[in-house]
Design an enzyme around this catalytic site. Sequence first.
Site, PDB file in Angstrom:
ATOM      1  N   PHE A  50       0.853  -1.176   0.170  1.00  0.00           N
ATOM      2  CA  PHE A  50      -0.056   0.016   0.052  1.00  0.00           C
ATOM      3  C   PHE A  50       0.766   1.333   0.059  1.00  0.00           C
ATOM      4  O   PHE A  50       1.850   1.381   0.726  1.00  0.00           O
ATOM      5  CB  PHE A  50      -1.051   0.023   1.072  1.00  0.00           C
ATOM      6  CG  PHE A  50      -1.930  -0.910   0.908  1.00  0.00           C
ATOM      7  CD1 PHE A  50      -1.818  -2.233   1.258  1.00  0.00           C
ATOM      8  CD2 PHE A  50      -3.362  -0.439   0.856  1.00  0.00           C
ATOM      9  CE1 PHE A  50      -2.861  -3.093   1.039  1.00  0.00           C
ATOM     10  CE2 PHE A  50      -4.375  -1.495   0.546  1.00  0.00           C
ATOM     11  CZ  PHE A  50      -4.194  -2.587   0.875  1.00  0.00           C
ATOM     12  N   VAL A  52      -0.080   5.048  -0.089  1.00  0.00           N
ATOM     13  CA  VAL A  52      -1.331   5.832  -0.113  1.00  0.00           C
ATOM     14  C   VAL A  52      -1.004   7.302   0.453  1.00  0.00           C
ATOM     15  O   VAL A  52      -0.005   7.110   1.504  1.00  0.00           O
ATOM     16  CB  VAL A  52      -2.425   5.326   0.886  1.00  0.00           C
ATOM     17  CG1 VAL A  52      -3.666   6.206   0.908  1.00  0.00           C
ATOM     18  CG2 VAL A  52      -3.084   3.933   0.096  1.00  0.00           C
ATOM     19  N   TYR A  55       2.911   8.389   1.590  1.00  0.00           N
ATOM     20  CA  TYR A  55       3.886   7.185   1.589  1.00  0.00           C
ATOM     21  C   TYR A  55       4.238   6.614   0.257  1.00  0.00           C
ATOM     22  O   TYR A  55       5.011   5.892  -0.080  1.00  0.00           O
ATOM     23  CB  TYR A  55       3.093   5.838   2.213  1.00  0.00           C
ATOM     24  CG  TYR A  55       3.237   5.899   3.791  1.00  0.00           C
ATOM     25  CD1 TYR A  55       2.558   7.220   4.435  1.00  0.00           C
ATOM     26  CD2 TYR A  55       3.662   4.885   4.591  1.00  0.00           C
ATOM     27  CE1 TYR A  55       2.473   7.419   5.822  1.00  0.00           C
ATOM     28  CE2 TYR A  55       3.665   4.920   5.825  1.00  0.00           C
ATOM     29  CZ  TYR A  55       3.189   6.173   6.540  1.00  0.00           C
ATOM     30  OH  TYR A  55       3.191   6.237   8.039  1.00  0.00           O
ATOM     31  N   ASP A 142       7.134   1.348   3.604  1.00  0.00           N
ATOM     32  CA  ASP A 142       8.285   2.378   4.318  1.00  0.00           C
ATOM     33  C   ASP A 142       9.546   1.087   4.869  1.00  0.00           C
ATOM     34  O   ASP A 142       9.934   1.157   5.951  1.00  0.00           O
ATOM     35  CB  ASP A 142       7.813   3.154   5.701  1.00  0.00           C
ATOM     36  CG  ASP A 142       7.103   2.282   6.755  1.00  0.00           C
ATOM     37  OD1 ASP A 142       6.172   1.305   6.341  1.00  0.00           O
ATOM     38  OD2 ASP A 142       7.228   2.352   7.740  1.00  0.00           O
ATOM     39  N   HIS A 162       7.966  -9.911  15.496  1.00  0.00           N
ATOM     40  CA  HIS A 162       8.268  -8.216  15.523  1.00  0.00           C
ATOM     41  C   HIS A 162       9.488  -8.045  16.238  1.00  0.00           C
ATOM     42  O   HIS A 162       9.843  -8.584  17.231  1.00  0.00           O
ATOM     43  CB  HIS A 162       6.894  -7.721  16.277  1.00  0.00           C
ATOM     44  CG  HIS A 162       6.836  -6.230  15.980  1.00  0.00           C
ATOM     45  ND1 HIS A 162       7.905  -5.343  16.326  1.00  0.00           N
ATOM     46  CD2 HIS A 162       5.813  -5.492  15.480  1.00  0.00           C
ATOM     47  CE1 HIS A 162       7.432  -4.086  15.992  1.00  0.00           C
ATOM     48  NE2 HIS A 162       6.173  -4.328  15.374  1.00  0.00           N
ATOM     49  N   GLU A 232      -2.739  -5.297  12.806  1.00  0.00           N
ATOM     50  CA  GLU A 232      -1.622  -6.182  13.246  1.00  0.00           C
ATOM     51  C   GLU A 232      -2.177  -6.891  14.761  1.00  0.00           C
ATOM     52  O   GLU A 232      -1.878  -7.752  15.137  1.00  0.00           O
ATOM     53  CB  GLU A 232      -0.731  -5.398  13.887  1.00  0.00           C
ATOM     54  CG  GLU A 232       0.585  -6.052  14.372  1.00  0.00           C
ATOM     55  CD  GLU A 232       1.731  -5.045  14.554  1.00  0.00           C
ATOM     56  OE1 GLU A 232       2.691  -4.811  13.725  1.00  0.00           O
ATOM     57  OE2 GLU A 232       1.891  -4.528  15.667  1.00  0.00           O
TER      58      GLU A 232
HETATM   59  C1  UD2 Z   1       2.980  -0.793  12.633  1.00  0.00           C
HETATM   60  C2  UD2 Z   1       3.055  -2.055  11.438  1.00  0.00           C
HETATM   61  C3  UD2 Z   1       2.422  -2.041  10.401  1.00  0.00           C
HETATM   62  C4  UD2 Z   1       0.834  -1.927  10.851  1.00  0.00           C
HETATM   63  C5  UD2 Z   1       0.744  -0.654  11.688  1.00  0.00           C
HETATM   64  C6  UD2 Z   1      -0.863  -0.685  12.252  1.00  0.00           C
HETATM   65  C7  UD2 Z   1       5.396  -3.147  11.578  1.00  0.00           C
HETATM   66  C8  UD2 Z   1       6.684  -2.971  11.094  1.00  0.00           C
HETATM   67  N1  UD2 Z   1       4.374  -2.053  11.199  1.00  0.00           N
HETATM   68  O1  UD2 Z   1       3.377  -0.117  11.714  1.00  0.00           O
HETATM   69  O2  UD2 Z   1       2.531  -3.151   9.660  1.00  0.00           O
HETATM   70  O3  UD2 Z   1       0.329  -3.085  11.254  1.00  0.00           O
HETATM   71  O4  UD2 Z   1       1.472  -0.853  12.573  1.00  0.00           O
HETATM   72  O5  UD2 Z   1      -1.298   0.410  12.940  1.00  0.00           O
HETATM   73  O6  UD2 Z   1       4.859  -4.220  12.003  1.00  0.00           O
HETATM   74  N2  UD2 Z   1       0.187   3.645   4.600  1.00  0.00           N
HETATM   75  C9  UD2 Z   1       0.150   4.286   3.646  1.00  0.00           C
HETATM   76  N3  UD2 Z   1      -0.132   5.644   3.883  1.00  0.00           N
HETATM   77  C10 UD2 Z   1      -0.382   6.160   5.066  1.00  0.00           C
HETATM   78  C11 UD2 Z   1      -0.317   5.130   6.099  1.00  0.00           C
HETATM   79  C12 UD2 Z   1       0.013   3.973   6.005  1.00  0.00           C
HETATM   80  O7  UD2 Z   1       0.167   3.669   2.447  1.00  0.00           O
HETATM   81  O8  UD2 Z   1      -0.637   7.331   5.238  1.00  0.00           O
HETATM   82  C13 UD2 Z   1       0.391   1.991   4.609  1.00  0.00           C
HETATM   83  C14 UD2 Z   1       2.061   1.833   4.129  1.00  0.00           C
HETATM   84  O9  UD2 Z   1       2.053   0.811   3.311  1.00  0.00           O
HETATM   85  C15 UD2 Z   1       2.478   1.420   5.452  1.00  0.00           C
HETATM   86  C16 UD2 Z   1       1.484   0.697   6.130  1.00  0.00           C
HETATM   87  O10 UD2 Z   1       0.253   1.437   5.811  1.00  0.00           O
HETATM   88  O11 UD2 Z   1       3.791   0.976   5.275  1.00  0.00           O
HETATM   89  C17 UD2 Z   1       1.794   0.837   7.675  1.00  0.00           C
HETATM   90  O12 UD2 Z   1       1.540   1.968   8.166  1.00  0.00           O
HETATM   91  P1  UD2 Z   1       2.706   2.695   9.148  1.00  0.00           P
HETATM   92  O13 UD2 Z   1       3.993   2.048   8.472  1.00  0.00           O
HETATM   93  O14 UD2 Z   1       2.495   3.983   9.279  1.00  0.00           O
HETATM   94  O15 UD2 Z   1       2.399   1.751  10.383  1.00  0.00           O
HETATM   95  P2  UD2 Z   1       3.624   1.780  11.792  1.00  0.00           P
HETATM   96  O16 UD2 Z   1       4.844   2.047  11.408  1.00  0.00           O
HETATM   97  O17 UD2 Z   1       2.681   1.998  12.822  1.00  0.00           O
END
Ligand code: UD2
Length: 282
Positions: A50, A52, A55, A142, A162, A232
């Site tokens: 994804f 979006v 990102y 990311d 994790h 998650e």
């Molecule tokens: C954690 C998890 C993630 C997800 C999330 C749930 C890990 C390393 N990461 O990451 O998989 O379960 O928690 O809250 O385990 N995205 C977009 N646009 C946006 C926001 C998100 O495309 O504006 C997509 C993108 O592919 C991103 C993913 O959603 O890599 C997960 O979002 P994140 O990386 O911000 O979430 P994070 O770091 O809290």
Amino acid sequence: MKLQLMPPGRGDVLTVTSWLAPIVWEGTFDSAVIDGIYKPLNVTIATTVFAVGKYITYLKDFLESAEKHYMVGYNINYYIFTDQPENIPAVTLAAGRSLWSLRVPAFNRWQEISLQRMSFIRKAIEEQIRKEASFIFCLDVDMRFDNHWGAEALGNLVAVIHPWFYQASRDSFPYERRPESLAYVHADEGDFYYGGAVFGGLIDEVYKLTGTCEEHLVIDKGKDIEAVWQEESHLNWYFIYNKPTKLLSMEYLWSDEKVKITELKVVRLSTIKKNLAAVRPN
Ligand code: UD2
């Protein structure tokens, strides 16, 4: 003295779970043997990502590094879920590898993207992916591949440990603890805390996984409850009752923000340090 044909790979880490699923670490597999099994099958591996809103800026490095290290020599179909297909970067893909864009709406809460991923993946499997691939990996964007991430990761149902909770005790795993949510995990349950950034397996297994998580997310939404770590949390619930057949060690999901530990001999995929205020919509 005779040489052992298959000496134990690692003595310093857990390499098999209590339900006899392997945990993949450097030193536990032989790529030549693994490729000897999978290459003749000419498998295609679907890979969903994804990208979006802001990102989308991570996509170029993700794809370029994947082309260097991810399942090299295998057929890959990348499925990019995005609100801006026109901004998908032009990255040269190796033979046998192709890219599809699937349009999704822009969301005004980052949590919404995580929450809805299961549903979009389930639908895409139903409508397209199941005809085009036999395995699937669902990955965050990311991230950057730094080293070989190959067919040793294939399995019926694959989860990743994790990296932030590798040595943590069960009572500190951030499972959903409110019984009103379908992601609820009782204090006496749970094996590992798995990352939402990498999961995969056979198409039918991931179809079941995404379908179940989607159903649970919809029911929770109806009750106005959002699990602590969105999808998650539901994924972690799912893997307690549907044990993964293969676990990937933290080599397969590391973080640029973590100090390396001695057990980590190679980093294959790492999450990039990001400025959340700059890239998230809320
Ligand atoms: C954690 C998890 C993630 C997800 C999330 C749930 C890990 C390393 N990461 O990451 O998989 O379960 O928690 O809250 O385990 N995205 C977009 N646009 C946006 C926001 C998100 O495309 O504006 C997509 C993108 O592919 C991103 C993913 O959603 O890599 C997960 O979002 P994140 O990386 O911000 O979430 P994070 O770091 O809290």
